[in-house]
Scaffold this motif. Structure first.
Motif, PDB file in Angstrom:
ATOM      1  N   LEU A  74      12.060   4.155  -8.638  1.00 36.37           N
ATOM      2  CA  LEU A  74      11.072   3.238  -8.340  1.00 36.37           C
ATOM      3  C   LEU A  74      11.680   1.959  -7.649  1.00 36.37           C
ATOM      4  CD1 LEU A  74       9.215   3.329 -11.862  1.00 36.37           C
ATOM      5  CD2 LEU A  74       8.438   4.226  -9.535  1.00 36.37           C
ATOM      6  N   LYS A  75      12.907   1.594  -7.944  1.00 36.96           N
ATOM      7  CA  LYS A  75      13.555   0.585  -7.238  1.00 36.96           C
ATOM      8  C   LYS A  75      13.757   0.867  -5.706  1.00 36.96           C
ATOM      9  CE  LYS A  75      17.916  -2.108  -6.880  1.00 36.96           C
ATOM     10  NZ  LYS A  75      19.214  -2.423  -7.450  1.00 36.96           N
ATOM     11  N   GLU A  76      14.000   2.107  -5.439  1.00 41.56           N
ATOM     12  CA  GLU A  76      14.538   2.873  -4.234  1.00 41.56           C
ATOM     13  C   GLU A  76      13.150   2.848  -3.399  1.00 41.56           C
ATOM     14  OE1 GLU A  76      15.206   7.051  -2.399  1.00 41.56           O
ATOM     15  OE2 GLU A  76      16.482   6.616  -4.331  1.00 41.56           O
ATOM     16  N   ILE A  77      11.986   3.002  -4.033  1.00 42.09           N
ATOM     17  CA  ILE A  77      10.639   3.046  -3.288  1.00 42.09           C
ATOM     18  C   ILE A  77      10.438   1.674  -3.062  1.00 42.09           C
ATOM     19  CG2 ILE A  77       8.291   3.734  -3.680  1.00 42.09           C
ATOM     20  CD1 ILE A  77       8.983   5.804  -5.495  1.00 42.09           C
ATOM     21  N   SER A  78      10.691   0.597  -3.991  1.00 47.97           N
ATOM     22  CA  SER A  78      10.061  -0.712  -3.628  1.00 47.97           C
ATOM     23  C   SER A  78      11.043  -1.311  -2.389  1.00 47.97           C
ATOM     24  CB  SER A  78      10.498  -1.541  -5.072  1.00 47.97           C
ATOM     25  OG  SER A  78       9.872  -1.124  -6.058  1.00 47.97           O
ATOM     26  N   VAL A  79      12.311  -0.934  -2.296  1.00 44.92           N
ATOM     27  CA  VAL A  79      13.081  -1.330  -1.504  1.00 44.92           C
ATOM     28  C   VAL A  79      12.744  -0.983  -0.082  1.00 44.92           C
ATOM     29  CG1 VAL A  79      15.550  -1.802  -0.775  1.00 44.92           C
ATOM     30  CG2 VAL A  79      14.905  -2.236  -2.994  1.00 44.92           C
ATOM     31  N   LYS A  80      12.373   0.262  -0.059  1.00 46.12           N
ATOM     32  CA  LYS A  80      12.307   1.039   1.216  1.00 46.12           C
ATOM     33  C   LYS A  80      11.049   0.562   1.857  1.00 46.12           C
ATOM     34  CE  LYS A  80      10.383   5.180   0.976  1.00 46.12           C
ATOM     35  NZ  LYS A  80      10.456   6.685   0.896  1.00 46.12           N
ATOM     36  N   HIS A  81       9.998   0.061   0.949  1.00 49.03           N
ATOM     37  CA  HIS A  81       8.705  -0.388   1.669  1.00 49.03           C
ATOM     38  C   HIS A  81       8.694  -1.875   1.696  1.00 49.03           C
ATOM     39  CE1 HIS A  81       7.067   3.653   1.923  1.00 49.03           C
ATOM     40  NE2 HIS A  81       7.334   3.870   0.665  1.00 49.03           N
ATOM     41  N   GLY A  82       9.964  -2.420   1.137  1.00 51.67           N
ATOM     42  CA  GLY A  82       9.654  -4.028   1.207  1.00 51.67           C
ATOM     43  C   GLY A  82       8.749  -4.571   0.164  1.00 51.67           C
ATOM     44  N   TYR A  83       8.348  -3.739  -0.774  1.00 50.27           N
ATOM     45  CA  TYR A  83       7.456  -4.296  -1.897  1.00 50.27           C
ATOM     46  C   TYR A  83       8.418  -4.760  -3.102  1.00 50.27           C
ATOM     47  CZ  TYR A  83       3.092  -4.629  -4.655  1.00 50.27           C
ATOM     48  OH  TYR A  83       2.185  -5.145  -5.354  1.00 50.27           O
ATOM     49  N   VAL A  84       9.061  -5.854  -3.036  1.00 48.84           N
ATOM     50  CA  VAL A  84       9.980  -6.050  -3.912  1.00 48.84           C
ATOM     51  C   VAL A  84       9.748  -7.506  -4.787  1.00 48.84           C
ATOM     52  CG1 VAL A  84      11.906  -4.932  -3.034  1.00 48.84           C
ATOM     53  CG2 VAL A  84      11.373  -7.286  -2.339  1.00 48.84           C
ATOM     54  N   CYS A  85       8.551  -8.087  -4.401  1.00 49.28           N
ATOM     55  CA  CYS A  85       8.044  -9.180  -5.234  1.00 49.28           C
ATOM     56  C   CYS A  85       7.711  -8.959  -6.807  1.00 49.28           C
ATOM     57  CB  CYS A  85       6.863  -9.566  -4.660  1.00 49.28           C
ATOM     58  SG  CYS A  85       6.167 -11.168  -5.319  1.00 49.28           S
TER      59      CYS A  85
ATOM     60  N   GLU B 261       0.804  -1.295  -0.035  1.00 52.50           N
ATOM     61  CA  GLU B 261       0.058   0.069   0.144  1.00 52.50           C
ATOM     62  C   GLU B 261       0.910   1.215   0.000  1.00 52.50           C
ATOM     63  OE1 GLU B 261      -3.686   1.979   2.664  1.00 52.50           O
ATOM     64  OE2 GLU B 261      -2.955  -0.023   3.021  1.00 52.50           O
ATOM     65  N   ALA B 262       1.895   1.292   1.165  1.00 55.16           N
ATOM     66  CA  ALA B 262       2.661   2.642   0.891  1.00 55.16           C
ATOM     67  C   ALA B 262       3.507   2.763  -0.392  1.00 55.16           C
ATOM     68  CB  ALA B 262       3.641   2.427   2.239  1.00 55.16           C
ATOM     69  N   ALA B 263       4.022   1.575  -0.797  1.00 53.79           N
ATOM     70  CA  ALA B 263       4.821   1.888  -1.953  1.00 53.79           C
ATOM     71  C   ALA B 263       3.912   2.306  -3.105  1.00 53.79           C
ATOM     72  CB  ALA B 263       5.435   0.205  -2.163  1.00 53.79           C
ATOM     73  N   ILE B 264       3.076   1.652  -3.359  1.00 51.55           N
ATOM     74  CA  ILE B 264       2.075   2.071  -4.595  1.00 51.55           C
ATOM     75  C   ILE B 264       1.822   3.652  -4.328  1.00 51.55           C
ATOM     76  CG2 ILE B 264      -0.149   1.662  -5.399  1.00 51.55           C
ATOM     77  CD1 ILE B 264      -0.015  -1.289  -4.665  1.00 51.55           C
ATOM     78  N   LYS B 265       1.353   3.959  -3.011  1.00 51.76           N
ATOM     79  CA  LYS B 265       0.996   5.501  -3.032  1.00 51.76           C
ATOM     80  C   LYS B 265       2.184   6.375  -3.550  1.00 51.76           C
ATOM     81  CE  LYS B 265      -0.617   8.633   0.111  1.00 51.76           C
ATOM     82  NZ  LYS B 265      -0.873   9.134   1.577  1.00 51.76           N
ATOM     83  N   GLU B 266       3.305   5.973  -2.827  1.00 53.96           N
ATOM     84  CA  GLU B 266       4.661   6.725  -3.238  1.00 53.96           C
ATOM     85  C   GLU B 266       5.028   6.831  -4.815  1.00 53.96           C
ATOM     86  OE1 GLU B 266       9.081   7.780  -1.932  1.00 53.96           O
ATOM     87  OE2 GLU B 266       7.784   6.347  -0.617  1.00 53.96           O
ATOM     88  N   ALA B 267       5.045   5.571  -5.314  1.00 52.32           N
ATOM     89  CA  ALA B 267       5.169   5.538  -6.776  1.00 52.32           C
ATOM     90  C   ALA B 267       4.463   5.925  -7.864  1.00 52.32           C
ATOM     91  CB  ALA B 267       5.426   3.784  -6.922  1.00 52.32           C
ATOM     92  N   ASN B 268       3.120   5.985  -7.221  1.00 54.18           N
ATOM     93  CA  ASN B 268       2.476   6.685  -8.265  1.00 54.18           C
ATOM     94  C   ASN B 268       2.558   8.188  -8.238  1.00 54.18           C
ATOM     95  OD1 ASN B 268       0.115   4.763  -9.409  1.00 54.18           O
ATOM     96  ND2 ASN B 268      -0.708   4.518  -7.533  1.00 54.18           N
ATOM     97  N   GLU B 269       2.652   8.818  -7.187  1.00 53.81           N
ATOM     98  CA  GLU B 269       2.858  10.208  -7.181  1.00 53.81           C
ATOM     99  C   GLU B 269       4.338  10.646  -7.978  1.00 53.81           C
ATOM    100  OE1 GLU B 269       3.073  11.264  -3.128  1.00 53.81           O
ATOM    101  OE2 GLU B 269       1.012  11.298  -2.868  1.00 53.81           O
ATOM    102  N   TYR B 270       5.196   9.670  -7.799  1.00 54.36           N
ATOM    103  CA  TYR B 270       6.491   9.804  -8.471  1.00 54.36           C
ATOM    104  C   TYR B 270       6.347   9.470 -10.072  1.00 54.36           C
ATOM    105  CZ  TYR B 270      11.090   9.388 -10.252  1.00 54.36           C
ATOM    106  OH  TYR B 270      12.610   9.422 -11.012  1.00 54.36           O
ATOM    107  N   LEU B 271       5.614   8.633 -10.426  1.00 54.04           N
ATOM    108  CA  LEU B 271       5.284   8.216 -11.843  1.00 54.04           C
ATOM    109  C   LEU B 271       4.641   9.290 -12.529  1.00 54.04           C
ATOM    110  CD1 LEU B 271       5.623   6.174 -14.268  1.00 54.04           C
ATOM    111  CD2 LEU B 271       3.658   5.187 -13.558  1.00 54.04           C
ATOM    112  N   ALA B 272       3.645  10.077 -11.955  1.00 54.41           N
ATOM    113  CA  ALA B 272       3.045  11.133 -12.474  1.00 54.41           C
ATOM    114  C   ALA B 272       3.951  12.162 -12.756  1.00 54.41           C
ATOM    115  CB  ALA B 272       1.953  11.650 -11.651  1.00 54.41           C
ATOM    116  N   ASP B 273       4.808  12.607 -11.936  1.00 56.33           N
ATOM    117  CA  ASP B 273       5.895  13.621 -12.261  1.00 56.33           C
ATOM    118  C   ASP B 273       6.763  13.021 -13.479  1.00 56.33           C
ATOM    119  OD1 ASP B 273       7.504  16.056 -11.648  1.00 56.33           O
ATOM    120  OD2 ASP B 273       9.097  14.540 -11.144  1.00 56.33           O
ATOM    121  N   VAL B 274       7.241  11.912 -13.609  1.00 56.13           N
ATOM    122  CA  VAL B 274       8.139  11.546 -14.597  1.00 56.13           C
ATOM    123  C   VAL B 274       7.352  11.520 -15.824  1.00 56.13           C
ATOM    124  CG1 VAL B 274       9.099   9.383 -15.479  1.00 56.13           C
ATOM    125  CG2 VAL B 274       9.406  10.146 -13.147  1.00 56.13           C
TER     126      VAL B 274
END
Length: 386
Positions: free
Chosen positions: A116-127, A62-75
């Motif tokens: 995005l890798k950094e966000i995944s690792v930070k939240h442990g959502y690396v599957c 949940e936390a990883a998806i939220k942060e990644a979505n915000e960043y992806l919009a900027d990209v």
């Protein structure tokens, strides 16, 4: 894939785990991807190596998806700006130190991949998962092979813990291919990802399409995303050389060909053996009483002995060795041949002369003078009593 495609609801029918009521083989036979149609409630068939695969899928999601979505919009916004900026040349100019639109976009996209890798690792959502595509005519075989391998085969000794395959669309779709995913707990663990890759190549001979993180699936990154960010975190050649990939696949297909040839030879040998056995099968004796209700097996044996031709006896052999008796006259034997008569011509002529001589009348005796004289001189006998 949508953001919910990496999760399956509790009690989902089209899922198999070691605690399922049916065996894996029964599950695979009952639910085949080429036969199950997706009506909106069964988009995937799942097979899990362990009972609790969801813990890897949901951890920090949940936390990883939220942060990644915000960043992806900027990209995405930055990439679109570069694309529509007419001051940026289409081709680079090294003399002026100007980069092309493509080069500037790739810089932003490469930066996004790292973030995005950094966000995944930070939240442990690396599957994440290896992506494989299969045509409708081969999907059942490939899916069954992967499922068995995951639960009790070569894949079971790797970090892979879950697999899924897309079911068939309700309506006919041209050039449709089934997507198969093999899940791993950490797609950024290069060693474990490469290990799974080698098994998929060497033991299954598959064409791999790269590794995609679940985070990318959840935020909607695919090959058509407007950001242009790569939809996979690993490409095949980033993990292994093309020559190594080809070698592993060649080994698989060579082994498969050898196994097929051996199976064909074994089948041919069995057929030949069966034909030989059928030809050599002894003739069954007639059941006693089939024709004669009082006949016994001994009678049958005697009948078989009687049917056999008797060997020539010594007496007959001796008889054949004796000189044949002279043949009768042709007149006496109506069935005698000309050759038989010709063999005894001389004897026949002699017999004819003898018969003729017997039939010839004896010559009458002439009364000579001497006989007359003798008769005159001889005294006449008295007739009557002495």
């Amino acid at each position: 894939m949508s953001k919910d495609d990496d999760f399956f609801p509790e009690g989902y029918t089209y899922k198999w785990t070691p605690k399922s009521d049916t065996t894996l083989q029964e599950f695979l036979a009952k639910y085949k991807p080429s036969m199950v149609q997706n009506d909106g409630t069964k988009p995937w068939l799942w097979v899990a190596k362990a009972e609790q695969p969801q813990e890897f899928l949901e951890k920090g999601a949940e936390a990883a998806i939220k942060e990644a979505n915000e960043y992806l919009a900027d990209v995405t916004e930055r990439v679109q700006k570069i694309q529509h900026d007419d001051s940026i040349p289409v081709r680079s100019n090294k003399k002026k130190g100007l980069k092309s639109k493509k080069e500037l976009r790739e810089e932003v996209q490469h930066e996004a991949t790292g973030k995005l890798k950094e966000i995944s690792v930070k939240h442990g959502y690396v599957c994440g998962k290896w992506l494989i595509f299969a045509t409708p005519d081969k999907v059942d075989m490939i899916w069954s092979s992967i499922a068995h391998s995951l639960v009790s085969g070569p894949l079971s000794s790797t970090s892979a813990f879950l697999a899924k395959v897309a079911t068939s669309p309700q309506n006919d779709t041209a050039n449709y291919s089934h997507l198969i995913c093999v899940y791993m707990p950490d797609v950024y663990d290069q060693g474990s990802v490469t290990e799974v890759m080698k098994v998929l190549l060497r033991n299954h001979g598959l064409n791999l399409m790269g590794v995609k993180t679940d985070l990318y699936t959840s935020i909607g990154i695919d090959s058509k995303h407007p950001s242009g960010v790569s939809s996979t975190v690993w490409k095949n050649t980033a993990l292994m050389k093309d020559s190594e990939i080809k070698q592993l696949k060649d080994e698989y297909f060579s082994e498969l060909s050898t196994a097929k040839s051996a199976a064909a030879e074994e089948a041919a040998a069995k057929k030949t053996s069966a034909d030989t056995t059928a030809k050599a099968k002894p003739k069954l004796k007639k059941k006693a009483g089939a024709d004669d209700p009082f006949a016994s097996d001994d009678d049958e044996d005697k009948e078989e002995e009687a049917e056999k031709p008797a060997p020539p006896s010594k007496s007959k052999s001796k008889a054949k060795a004796k000189k044949p008796a002279p043949k009768k006259k042709a007149a006496a034997d109506a069935f005698a041949s000309d050759d038989d008569a010709g063999d005894d011509d001389e004897g026949e002529e002699a017999r004819k002369a003898e018969v003729k001589a017997k039939k010839k009348p004896a010559p009458k005796k002439r009364k000579s003078v001497e006989s007359d004289e003798e008769s005159d001189e001889a005294p006449k006998k008295k007739r009557g009593r002495a």
